[in-house]
Structures are given as structure tokens and as C-alpha cells.
Design a protein around this motif. Structure first.
Motif, mmCIF file in Angstrom:
data_model
loop_
_atom_site.group_PDB
_atom_site.id
_atom_site.type_symbol
_atom_site.label_atom_id
_atom_site.label_comp_id
_atom_site.label_asym_id
_atom_site.label_seq_id
_atom_site.Cartn_x
_atom_site.Cartn_y
_atom_site.Cartn_z
ATOM 1 N N ILE A 81 0.983 -1.093 -0.072
ATOM 2 C CA ILE A 81 -0.114 -0.017 -0.040
ATOM 3 C C ILE A 81 1.030 1.212 -0.070
ATOM 4 C CG2 ILE A 81 -1.818 1.169 1.224
ATOM 5 C CD1 ILE A 81 -2.801 -1.369 2.477
ATOM 6 N N GLU A 87 4.538 16.256 11.980
ATOM 7 C CA GLU A 87 4.817 15.958 10.651
ATOM 8 C C GLU A 87 4.102 16.914 9.738
ATOM 9 O OE1 GLU A 87 4.135 12.382 8.310
ATOM 10 O OE2 GLU A 87 6.202 12.474 7.663
ATOM 11 N N PRO A 110 -1.877 1.852 -5.052
ATOM 12 C CA PRO A 110 -1.342 3.142 -4.856
ATOM 13 C C PRO A 110 -2.388 4.023 -3.968
ATOM 14 C CG PRO A 110 -1.738 2.437 -7.300
ATOM 15 C CD PRO A 110 -2.600 1.690 -6.420
ATOM 16 N N SER A 111 -1.786 5.117 -3.719
ATOM 17 C CA SER A 111 -2.667 6.189 -3.073
ATOM 18 C C SER A 111 -3.567 6.648 -3.917
ATOM 19 C CB SER A 111 -1.833 7.251 -2.561
ATOM 20 O OG SER A 111 -2.513 8.472 -2.483
ATOM 21 N N TYR A 126 -9.418 3.867 -2.014
ATOM 22 C CA TYR A 126 -9.267 4.477 -0.973
ATOM 23 C C TYR A 126 -9.017 3.695 -0.075
ATOM 24 C CZ TYR A 126 -11.718 8.238 -3.680
ATOM 25 O OH TYR A 126 -12.271 9.194 -4.555
ATOM 26 N N ALA A 134 -7.897 -1.328 3.474
ATOM 27 C CA ALA A 134 -8.124 -2.247 4.461
ATOM 28 C C ALA A 134 -8.832 -3.524 4.181
ATOM 29 C CB ALA A 134 -9.434 -1.510 5.471
ATOM 30 N N THR A 194 -2.114 5.948 9.898
ATOM 31 C CA THR A 194 -2.674 4.850 9.188
ATOM 32 C C THR A 194 -1.843 3.620 9.748
ATOM 33 O OG1 THR A 194 -3.299 6.162 7.228
ATOM 34 C CG2 THR A 194 -2.901 4.070 6.697
ATOM 35 N N VAL A 224 -5.980 -5.827 3.432
ATOM 36 C CA VAL A 224 -5.162 -5.999 4.639
ATOM 37 C C VAL A 224 -5.827 -7.142 5.505
ATOM 38 C CG1 VAL A 224 -4.182 -5.219 7.033
ATOM 39 C CG2 VAL A 224 -4.158 -3.739 4.914
ATOM 40 N N GLY A 252 5.930 7.989 8.867
ATOM 41 C CA GLY A 252 6.199 9.365 8.800
ATOM 42 C C GLY A 252 7.430 9.657 9.812
ATOM 43 N N GLY A 253 7.689 10.930 9.719
ATOM 44 C CA GLY A 253 8.738 11.335 10.647
ATOM 45 C C GLY A 253 8.886 12.796 10.958
HETATM 46 P P1 NDP Z 1 -1.705 7.823 4.300
HETATM 47 O O1 NDP Z 1 -1.102 7.098 5.587
HETATM 48 O O2 NDP Z 1 -2.946 8.831 4.543
HETATM 49 O O3 NDP Z 1 -1.910 6.797 3.353
HETATM 50 C C1 NDP Z 1 -1.230 5.780 2.844
HETATM 51 C C2 NDP Z 1 -1.792 4.699 2.083
HETATM 52 O O4 NDP Z 1 -2.671 4.005 2.963
HETATM 53 C C3 NDP Z 1 -2.732 5.294 1.052
HETATM 54 O O5 NDP Z 1 -2.755 4.353 -0.186
HETATM 55 C C4 NDP Z 1 -4.228 5.190 1.788
HETATM 56 O O6 NDP Z 1 -5.146 5.006 0.837
HETATM 57 C C5 NDP Z 1 -3.937 3.964 2.316
HETATM 58 N N1 NDP Z 1 -4.877 3.766 3.516
HETATM 59 C C6 NDP Z 1 -5.520 4.596 4.265
HETATM 60 N N2 NDP Z 1 -6.417 4.080 5.383
HETATM 61 C C7 NDP Z 1 -6.070 2.718 5.271
HETATM 62 C C8 NDP Z 1 -6.610 1.637 5.886
HETATM 63 N N3 NDP Z 1 -7.505 1.793 7.048
HETATM 64 N N4 NDP Z 1 -5.978 0.473 5.662
HETATM 65 C C9 NDP Z 1 -5.314 0.143 4.598
HETATM 66 N N5 NDP Z 1 -4.736 1.178 3.848
HETATM 67 C C10 NDP Z 1 -5.188 2.448 4.234
HETATM 68 O O7 NDP Z 1 -0.465 8.544 3.885
HETATM 69 P P2 NDP Z 1 -0.498 9.609 2.497
HETATM 70 O O8 NDP Z 1 -0.429 8.854 1.277
HETATM 71 O O9 NDP Z 1 -1.039 10.956 3.105
HETATM 72 O O10 NDP Z 1 1.235 9.713 2.711
HETATM 73 C C11 NDP Z 1 2.010 10.629 3.389
HETATM 74 C C12 NDP Z 1 2.544 9.825 4.664
HETATM 75 O O11 NDP Z 1 3.366 8.995 4.155
HETATM 76 C C13 NDP Z 1 3.219 10.891 5.527
HETATM 77 O O12 NDP Z 1 3.034 10.596 6.934
HETATM 78 C C14 NDP Z 1 4.838 10.187 5.033
HETATM 79 O O13 NDP Z 1 5.672 10.548 6.185
HETATM 80 C C15 NDP Z 1 4.616 8.782 4.813
HETATM 81 N N6 NDP Z 1 5.495 8.212 4.097
HETATM 82 C C16 NDP Z 1 6.595 7.388 4.502
HETATM 83 C C17 NDP Z 1 7.628 6.973 3.939
HETATM 84 C C18 NDP Z 1 8.622 6.029 4.513
HETATM 85 O O14 NDP Z 1 9.237 5.069 3.637
HETATM 86 N N7 NDP Z 1 8.853 5.966 5.673
HETATM 87 C C19 NDP Z 1 7.987 7.226 2.457
HETATM 88 C C20 NDP Z 1 6.821 8.312 1.947
HETATM 89 C C21 NDP Z 1 5.730 8.819 2.700
HETATM 90 P P3 NDP Z 1 -5.914 6.626 0.378
HETATM 91 O O15 NDP Z 1 -4.697 7.466 -0.053
HETATM 92 O O16 NDP Z 1 -6.800 6.363 -0.601
HETATM 93 O O17 NDP Z 1 -6.201 7.101 1.651
#
Ligand code: NDP
Length: 486
Positions: free
Chosen positions: A151, A383, A179-180, A210, A215, A234, A218, A254-255
Motif C-alpha cells: 500500500i 509532521e 497506490p494512493s 481509497y 483495509a 494509518t 489487509v 512518517g517522521g
Molecule cells: P496515508 O497514511 O494517508 O495513506 C497511505 C496509504 O494507505 C494510502 O494508499 C491510503 O489510501 C492507505 N490507507 C488509508 N487508510 C487505510 C486503512 N485503514 N487500511 C489500509 N490502507 C489505508 O499517507 P499519505 O498517502 O498521505 O502519505 C503521506 C505519509 O506517508 C506521510 O506521513 C509520510 O511521512 C509517509 N511516508 C513514509 C515513507 C517511508 O518510507 N517511511 C515514504 C513516503 C511517505 P488513500 O490514500 O486512498 O487514503
């Protein structure tokens, strides 16, 4: 729009594009202009089921192939990605808004590196042989986990699709990647290229959707492992859901990473590190060093040089190779970051540079620097995931290390100093998974990448990733007659 951005269909399952328009529509918006450049549909339960069946159906045969054969396919895919780097980079720019200057060197190419590296390792994966008394021995078999779900976040859609897929496939697993919903286009290309390179149908599948689709994947009974790149909230949800099924997990989260600049540092090098660690990809990088601790003696020189260098940022059309700073990925993300900028001002930080939205249809924001930031301010604790640097002052090493570690996160950390012993001492004290000395944000595929504390579980890249995509089966072999007490 002269470039074809609309994919043939929303999903890629069992070696082909698949559509189901019953799923909710997802518009893909080009962040530089706000235009809709493509539309896909979220996966319905039928699509999710079809993807899991395809991945499960392909897994045993894929694992039964020799590692060398699997590796050859991954390496061929890597070659195709490199040949098509231009078109893939343009697509990545449409998906994310990141400048072509970046996407042409850091996205498809990084994905290709992962496929090449793990393609090379695939033939070398082995268990081990352990000798025991009396001629008995144990051997271990390194076996695939089965069906893996990846994911992704929206900041590096091609890279994340490959960083998760490459080690999974090298170990004989199949993958379903979601993907997102903000950036759905690039992973489809990865799937298409893998098939062209010879990957059997069902080995690498992509479904859109989404969080609810993530979910559903998973919690699916026929899924063995989940690898998430996303935010900590998440991550907590996904980790808990995976635990219910006792599934393997990798969490790349995140960080709020610290970067420490001692007053013996080379000012220009430290400013370069701070720029790379705050403004590359418009600040949308998980490992960014967003808390820049600058020792008091160097503070004025650092801030002056930083402002001078920021004047050289070329903000504009991301497709123009001269552009070095693009828009935020979405209006939503722009508004979140603007909210943090307002909070920084409210809480008394000094706005040293930028801080304003750039007028126009795109989601552009100036690179922004706050100084006189204190540890308790919101912009120093949460963050932001945008181009906002917080500069904090410090006096001594012990003090700054304690403050650097005073966070729930532990993804990355950096130090700039000319004192070699101090550099290693500080790095040893960091509570972070990925550290840098006189550098920032390098992520070569040969090196483990991942976080400590709330920033993650497991490691991506390097040989370490193999441990997270395979498991060992222990086989005890007795060479003498077996005895029992009765
Ligand atoms: P999110 O946590 O909002 O989403 C990440 C992914 O998880 C998306 O594909 C999202 O879908 C999906 N998702 C959301 N809710 C659920 C759920 N309950 N069960 C399963 N999947 C779910 O992150 P962002 O896309 O906003 O990305 C930014 C974040 O990612 C930042 O915190 C950043 O730090 C972190 N990040 C970490 C990296 C690392 O390697 N450590 C690298 C890059 C980013 P949807 O988008 O459709 O909601």
C-alpha cells in the motif's frame, strides 16, 4: 494535454488491464494546473477478490521457478524502465506535480535500481546448513511468504511500487499493490512492464482505491504480508488489522527528523543538506530533516546563506527541465501545510522566508523557513509533509541530542560537523533508523531504509529486505536411530 495520461483501465490483474466502473470514480488531478488528466475507478469487492485469486493462483508456480529465472525477469523489467525513463518520468510528474528535473533522476530510475538489485539477489537466496553432534544436521529452506499486499503513499508512486514489489517477487511472493488514490497512474505502468519482461500473469497486480480498499486487502484471509508506506495513524490501523490475522508487516511511516548543524560545519554544505532535506519534492518526503538545530555561533550565517540560496529555486512549470521546485500534490495537502504555517506564526516563530501560496490554478507554495522555533511549537512536533523548515537554536552537544530524540518518531537524523569523532558519537546517540553524516536523504538501494520508534517496523532495500519477504523453514535430519523413553 499532448501526453496520454488516461490508462487503458483502472486495475491490472492477472496480466491484463481490468475495468469495473461500478467502483467510485477517482479523478487524477495535475497539481500544476488543477486539471483532471485521467479518471480511474476504485476497486469493488469483486475486483479485490479477483486480484487476490490471481495473486494466489500465480504464487506457487512463481516460487517454483529458479531464483535466477525470476531475477532475470526483474532485471529485464529494470532495463525497460530505464529505456522508457522519459515517458515514465513525465507520467510521474502528472501524477505528483514533482518537477521533471527530479522525476527523471529519482523515481523510475530508483524503481529500476530496486528491480535490478533484487533481480541480482534472487538467484543467491539460500537457507543454511548447520552441523550437529553425531552427524545429525539441520538445514533451513528460505521460503516465500505467499501473497503480499503493498500500500503506497502519494509522494513516490513508482519508487514505492518497485521498492515493495522487487524484494517480494525476488523471494517468490506475488503482490497486489494499491497506490494512493491521489497518484494512481504510475504503478499500472510498473505492472505492464513486468508482464512485458516475462512475469507470469498474476505475479504483480495493481488495484485502485481509497483506504477502504487497502483495509479490505489487509484483512483478507488469503493475504500473508502487508507492507505500508504512509502516515503513523494509518500505520497503527493497518498494523492492528494485520495482527488480527497474524500477518507479516513492514511499516514505512512518517517522521519529524532532526538535522544538527554544529558551528564547525561547512555552512554551504549544511545549507545544501537542509535544502535537500526540506524542499526536494516540495518537502513531501518522509525522511526530511524538518527540525534543523543550528548551533548559536553559526545561526546568522546559516540563515543568511539559506535565504540567498532559496532565491535560486526555480518555481514553475514542472515539465520545464529548468524548474527545481513544483506544486504540492493536492489542494488538500496545500491547505494542511498552510494551516501549519499559520500555526507557526500564531505560536511566535519568526517567518524568515516564504510562507505564502503562489497565485494561480496550481497548488504552489513558497519554500518556507521559520527560525526561533522552540521544541514545544506545533511546527516542531508534528509532521507537516510540505516545504516548511523549522530552525531551532542550541548550545551544546548533549542538550541538542536529547532534544533531537524527544519525539515519538524515529525515521531519520543527520549531523553536519567537521569533527569526525563527534559525528559518529552523535549518530550513535540518535534514536532513528536512517542517519546521515554531512549529507541528507540519500537512499541507495544497497542500504537498509526504515524507521525506529513510531516511524516503522522492518526495513526496505538492501539484503535486510529479504528477511521481511521470506521465512525460514527448519528441517532437522537425524542420521542415527531415533530413541524414545518408552
Ligand atoms: P496515508 O497514511 O494517508 O495513506 C497511505 C496509504 O494507505 C494510502 O494508499 C491510503 O489510501 C492507505 N490507507 C488509508 N487508510 C487505510 C486503512 N485503514 N487500511 C489500509 N490502507 C489505508 O499517507 P499519505 O498517502 O498521505 O502519505 C503521506 C505519509 O506517508 C506521510 O506521513 C509520510 O511521512 C509517509 N511516508 C513514509 C515513507 C517511508 O518510507 N517511511 C515514504 C513516503 C511517505 P488513500 O490514500 O486512498 O487514503
Amino acid at each position: 494535454m499532448t501526453y496520454e495520461t488516461q490508462p487503458k483501465a483502472s486495475h491490472f490483474i492477472g496480466g491484463e488491464y481490468v475495468e469495473d466502473t461500478n467502483g467510485a470514480p477517482i479523478d487524477v488531478i495535475y497539481p500544476a494546473t488543477g486539471e483532471v488528466v485521467a479518471r480511474v475507478h476504485s476497486a469493488t469487492p469483486a475486483i479485490i477478490e479477483r486480484a487476490v485469486k490471481a495473486a494466489r493462483g500465480a504464487q506457487a508456480e512463481w516460487e517454483a521457478m529458479s531464483g535466477t529465472e525470476r531475477g532475470r525477469i526483474l532485471r529485464r523489467a529494470s532495463d525497460i524502465i530505464r529505456e522508457r525513463n522519459h515517458e515514465l518520468s513525465v507520467l510521474e510528474t502528472y501524477d505528483t506535480g514533482k518537477p521533471y528535473q527530479e522525476t527523471s533522476v529519482a523515481d523510475a530510475t530508483s524503481g529500476a535500481d530496486a528491480l535490478e538489485y533484487f533481480g541480482g539477489l534472487a538467484g543467491a537466496l539460500t537457507g543454511e546448513h548447520i552441523q550437529l553432534p553425531g552427524g545429525d544436521f539441520v538445514y533451513t529452506r528460505r521460503e516465500a511468504l505467499g501473497v503480499c499486499v503493498g500500500i503506497g503513499a502519494w509522494n513516490y508512486p513508482t519508487q514505492i511500487a518497485c521498492w515493495k514489489g522487487a524484494p517480494a517477487m525476488a523471494c517468490g511472493n506475488t503482490m497486489i499493490f494499491k497506490p494512493s488514490e491521489t497518484t494512481p497512474l504510475c504503478a499500472l505502468k510498473v505492472a505492464e512492464i513486468l508482464v512485458e519482461a516475462g512475469a507470469p500473469a498474476g505475479v504483480y497486480n495493481v488495484v485502485q482505491g481509497y483506504g477502504d480498499v487497502g483495509a479490505a486487502l489487509v484483512t483478507h484471509d488469503d493475504v500473508d504480508k502487508v507492507s505500508l508506506t504512509g502516515s503513523v495513524p494509518t500505520g497503527r490501523k493497518v498494523y492492528a488489522a494485520a495482527a488480527e490475522g497474524m500477518k507479516h508487516v513492514t511499516m514505512e511511516l512518517g517522521g519529524k527528523s532532526p538535522m544538527i548543524v554544529f558551528d564547525d560545519a561547512d555552512v554551504d554544505a549544511a545549507v545544501s543538506g537542509a535544502i535537500l532535506g526540506n524542499f526536494y519534492s516540495t518537502g513531501q518526503v518522509c525522511s526530511n530533516g524538518t527540525r534543523v538545530f543550528v548551533q548559536k555561533g553559526i545561526k546568522e550565517a546559516f540563515l543568511a546563506r539559506l535565504s540567498e540560496r532559496l532565491e535560486n529555486a526555480v518555481i514553475g512549470d514542472p515539465m520545464d527541465p529548468e524548474t527545481s521546485f513544483g506544486p504540492m500534490v493536492s489542494e488538500n495537502q496545500l491547505n494542511i501545510v498552510m494551516g501549519y504555517i499559520a500555526k507557526g506564526q500564531e505560536e511566535g516563530a519568526t517567518l524568515s522566508y516564504g510562507g505564502a501560496r503562489i497565485e494561480g490554478d496550481g497548488y504552489y507554495l513558497q519554500p518556507t523557513v521559520f527560525s526561533d522555533v522552540t521544541d514545544d511549537m506545533t511546527i516542531a512536533r508534528e509532521e507537516i509533509f510540505g516545504p516548511v523548515m523549522a530552525v531551532l537554536d542550541f548550545e551544546g552537544e548533549a542538550e541538542v541530542l536529547a532534544r533531537a530524540n524527544d519525539t515519538e518518531f524515529g525515521l531519520a537524523a543527520g549531523v553536519f560537523t567537521q569533527d569526525i569523532t563527534r559525528a559518529h558519537r552523535v549518530v550513535a546517540g540518535f534514536e532513528a533508523g536512517t542517519c546521515f553524516i554531512n549529507s541528507y536523504n540519500d537512499a541507495p538501494v544497497e542500504a537498509p531504509f526504515g524507521g525506529s520508534k513510531a516511524s516503522g517496523v522492518g526495513r526496505e532495500n538492501s539484503k535486510a529486505a529479504i528477511e521481511h519477504y521470506s521465512e525460514l523453514k527448519t528441517v532437522y535430519v537425524r542420521m542415527s536411530p531415533i530413541e524414545a523413553p518408552f
